[in-house]
Scaffold this active site. Structure first.
Site, PDB file in Angstrom:
ATOM      1  N   PHE A  11       0.855  -1.197   0.000  1.00 58.21           N
ATOM      2  CA  PHE A  11       0.000   0.000   0.000  1.00 58.21           C
ATOM      3  C   PHE A  11       0.882   1.234   0.000  1.00 58.21           C
ATOM      4  CE2 PHE A  11      -3.881  -2.324   0.567  1.00 58.21           C
ATOM      5  CZ  PHE A  11      -3.507  -3.470   1.255  1.00 58.21           C
ATOM      6  N   CYS A  25      -1.546   3.007 -10.361  1.00 52.53           N
ATOM      7  CA  CYS A  25      -2.354   2.164  -9.465  1.00 52.53           C
ATOM      8  C   CYS A  25      -3.831   2.489  -9.497  1.00 52.53           C
ATOM      9  CB  CYS A  25      -1.820   2.278  -8.042  1.00 52.53           C
ATOM     10  SG  CYS A  25      -0.173   1.641  -7.908  1.00 52.53           S
TER      11      CYS A  25
HETATM   12  C1  UDX Z   1      -1.904   4.986  -4.600  1.00 50.78           C
HETATM   13  C2  UDX Z   1      -2.444   4.621  -3.222  1.00 50.78           C
HETATM   14  O1  UDX Z   1      -2.518   5.811  -2.425  1.00 50.78           O
HETATM   15  C3  UDX Z   1      -1.502   3.628  -2.549  1.00 50.78           C
HETATM   16  O2  UDX Z   1      -2.028   3.242  -1.293  1.00 50.78           O
HETATM   17  C4  UDX Z   1      -1.372   2.409  -3.465  1.00 50.78           C
HETATM   18  O3  UDX Z   1      -0.516   1.435  -2.902  1.00 50.78           O
HETATM   19  C5  UDX Z   1      -0.825   2.836  -4.804  1.00 50.78           C
HETATM   20  O4  UDX Z   1      -1.686   3.813  -5.395  1.00 50.78           O
HETATM   21  P1  UDX Z   1      -0.099   6.579  -5.634  1.00 50.78           P
HETATM   22  O5  UDX Z   1      -0.918   6.373  -6.881  1.00 50.78           O
HETATM   23  O6  UDX Z   1       1.349   6.315  -5.696  1.00 50.78           O
HETATM   24  O7  UDX Z   1      -0.690   5.644  -4.427  1.00 50.78           O
HETATM   25  O8  UDX Z   1      -0.271   8.090  -5.121  1.00 50.78           O
HETATM   26  P2  UDX Z   1      -1.496   8.867  -4.463  1.00 50.78           P
HETATM   27  O9  UDX Z   1      -0.926   9.816  -3.487  1.00 50.78           O
HETATM   28  O10 UDX Z   1      -2.559   7.948  -4.022  1.00 50.78           O
HETATM   29  O11 UDX Z   1      -2.072   9.788  -5.697  1.00 50.78           O
HETATM   30  C6  UDX Z   1      -2.770   9.181  -6.756  1.00 50.78           C
HETATM   31  C7  UDX Z   1      -3.361  10.306  -7.617  1.00 50.78           C
HETATM   32  O12 UDX Z   1      -4.415  10.954  -6.895  1.00 50.78           O
HETATM   33  C8  UDX Z   1      -2.354  11.383  -7.996  1.00 50.78           C
HETATM   34  O13 UDX Z   1      -2.571  11.776  -9.345  1.00 50.78           O
HETATM   35  C9  UDX Z   1      -2.699  12.530  -7.046  1.00 50.78           C
HETATM   36  O14 UDX Z   1      -2.402  13.815  -7.625  1.00 50.78           O
HETATM   37  C10 UDX Z   1      -4.205  12.361  -6.914  1.00 50.78           C
HETATM   38  N1  UDX Z   1      -4.747  12.909  -5.667  1.00 50.78           N
HETATM   39  C11 UDX Z   1      -4.373  12.379  -4.472  1.00 50.78           C
HETATM   40  C12 UDX Z   1      -5.696  13.949  -5.727  1.00 50.78           C
HETATM   41  O15 UDX Z   1      -6.029  14.416  -6.819  1.00 50.78           O
HETATM   42  N2  UDX Z   1      -6.221  14.428  -4.573  1.00 50.78           N
HETATM   43  C13 UDX Z   1      -5.869  13.938  -3.351  1.00 50.78           C
HETATM   44  O16 UDX Z   1      -6.376  14.419  -2.340  1.00 50.78           O
HETATM   45  C14 UDX Z   1      -4.914  12.885  -3.295  1.00 50.78           C
END
Ligand code: UDX
Length: 434
Positions: free
Chosen positions: A142, A253
């Protein structure tokens, strides 16, 4: 323990280097010769804060090789090879290649960290050429990119997927590997473990798509999205985490697991309306943002793009909304000049050939009709926005991550448009401080 990690990518390298930090001896197996050479030379082949130092911290206890050494894989093997999704189906070829690596050691204890779509884990012992499932398990990760080392050392939970035959000895070895890592352990059947992983990401994606739809509403009804979200987030059942609206979510992811859920359901005749809608909204959010920019541009405009990675603190372009928006602008006959602190020429041009790359953020303002913030790099907040506007030809500022203060930017002469913060030019609705 002596631990082998197969696959030195985002998950494998963080897992291996963290296990070394926890006191184990780790051999990283990486079959890509370029990546193996980089690692052997002490270089981490992608941007991940703190990982370089972690990999270099205990050179006597970490090794890199293209194959499992003669001495064997040791006490435990983690498999962290890529399982990319092509059109909703997982490509398991790297897992099958891992079976070849493990064939000489039928008794090896193997735990798979790679993310697998629903219905796949039950086939793992066969996929990995194991004689049975006594020494097999899954251990989904995760880790957030950009926070992966932190997330490994401070997990919300450690999930272990066991087969009916998985032995107590195997589970004990897994627990020993994570001995010094805090957090609740969940040992469940492999089907539940793989759904916990997929559904966790599906839920996070769903939350973001709903938040982004709320942002669309607040634009239409003249409210400030952060004020509305703060108001609902105070309800502990909703919470205030992961509630930042933006031009859409990217990465390898969230989009991938959301699709995997929809595909897995459709295979069994389930409609999966919610998962499919969350994916649709995410695509729409990016295209809606691009349309707003396009509507503001003269013909053959020049647009400055701040940020290419799918999120800050990473150089990962997979599923990046920035690229999708840049693509739409190029299709509209406009020139895009982009800057990202972590993404360099070759990678970006491979993703979008006609993308012009700047060496510094300030350069994207030169002669620009509009500037876009697509990735929430903190350094973009600290730019001299007042001064930089004079280098532009136009005054459009499209803040895809609500990184800046709308009122300040409008006072500096920009036609500012954020996400859920009123439309271009209109004063932002008053934000009530919660
Ligand atoms: C995600 C999950 O959080 C993690 O637990 C899993 O193991 C892998 O996938 P990741 O994709 O690396 O992690 O990053 P994350 O911080 O979740 O951001 C994913 C996307 O959502 C990014 O494009 C980010 O900009 C966007 N995001 C995140 C938002 O637009 N708003 C938010 O509040 C949080």
């Amino acid at each position: 323990m002596q631990i082998t990690v197969i696959g030195a990518g985002y998950v494998g390298l963080v897992t291996g280097a963290s296990l070394v930090e926890l006191g184990h001896r780790v051999t990283m197996i990486e079959r890509d010769p370029t990546r193996l050479a980089q690692l052997a030379a002490g270089r981490v082949p992608f941007a991940e804060p703190g990982l370089g130092d972690l990999v270099a911290a205990h050179p006597d206890r970490i090794g890199f090789s293209h194959a499992i050494p003669e001495a064997g894989p040791g006490d435990l093997t983690f498999v962290a090879v890529g399982t990319p999704i092509e059109g909703g189906e997982s490509d398991l070829s790297q897992l099958r290649a891992t079976a070849d690596q493990l064939r000489p050691w039928p008794e090896a204890h193997v735990s798979v960290r790679s993310t697998l779509p629903p219905g796949t884990s039950v086939r793992l012992p066969a996929l990995l050429g194991r004689p049975d499932a006594r020494h097999a398990s899954t251990n989904p990760e995760f880790l957030r990119e950009g926070a992966a080392v932190h997330d490994f050392m401070n997990p919300a939970r450690i999930v272990v997927g066991r087969f009916p035959e998985t032995s107590e000895e195997h589970l004990a070895r897994l627990e020993a590997a994570y001995e010094h890592v805090p957090g609740p352990r969940l040992t469940v059947d492999v089907a539940a473990a793989e759904l916990i992983k997929n559904v966790a990401n599906g839920f996070l994606a769903l939350k973001l798509s709903f938040v982004n739809e709320v942002a669309q509403l607040t634009e239409e009804y003249g409210a400030d999205v952060d004020t509305v979200l703060a108001g609902i987030g105070l309800d502990a059942r909703i919470g205030s985490a992961y509630m930042k609206p933006g031009l859409g979510f990217g990465g390898s992811c969230l989009p991938k697991e959301l699709l995997a859920l929809a595909v897995a359901g459709r295979k069994r005749g389930l409609s999966m309306h919610v998962a499919r809608a969350a994916a649709l909204v995410n695509d729409e959010q990016q295209d809606r943002f691009a349309r707003a920019v396009l509507a503001s541009l003269p013909a053959a405009a020049r647009v400055g793009l701040l940020g290419l990675a799918f999120k800050a603190q990473t150089d990962d372009l997979r599923g990046s909304p920035a690229l999708r928006v840049a693509q739409r602008l190029s299709e509209g006959g406009h020139r895009v000049v982009a800057y990202d602190p972590a993404v360099h020429g070759a990678t970006a041009r491979a993703a979008l050939p006609d993308l012009e790359l700047a060496d510094a953020a300030e350069e994207v303002f030169d002669g620009a009709d509009a500037v876009i913030i697509a990735t929430e790099w903190a350094e973009f907040r600290d730019l001299d926005w007042g001064g930089l506007r004079d280098r532009m030809r136009g005054s459009g500022l499209f803040d895809g991550r609500n990184l800046l203060d709308a009122a300040q930017m409008r006072a500096a002469g920009y036609l500012y448009r954020g996400i859920g913060r009123g439309t271009v030019g209109e004063p932002a609705p008053a934000r009530s401080t919660p």
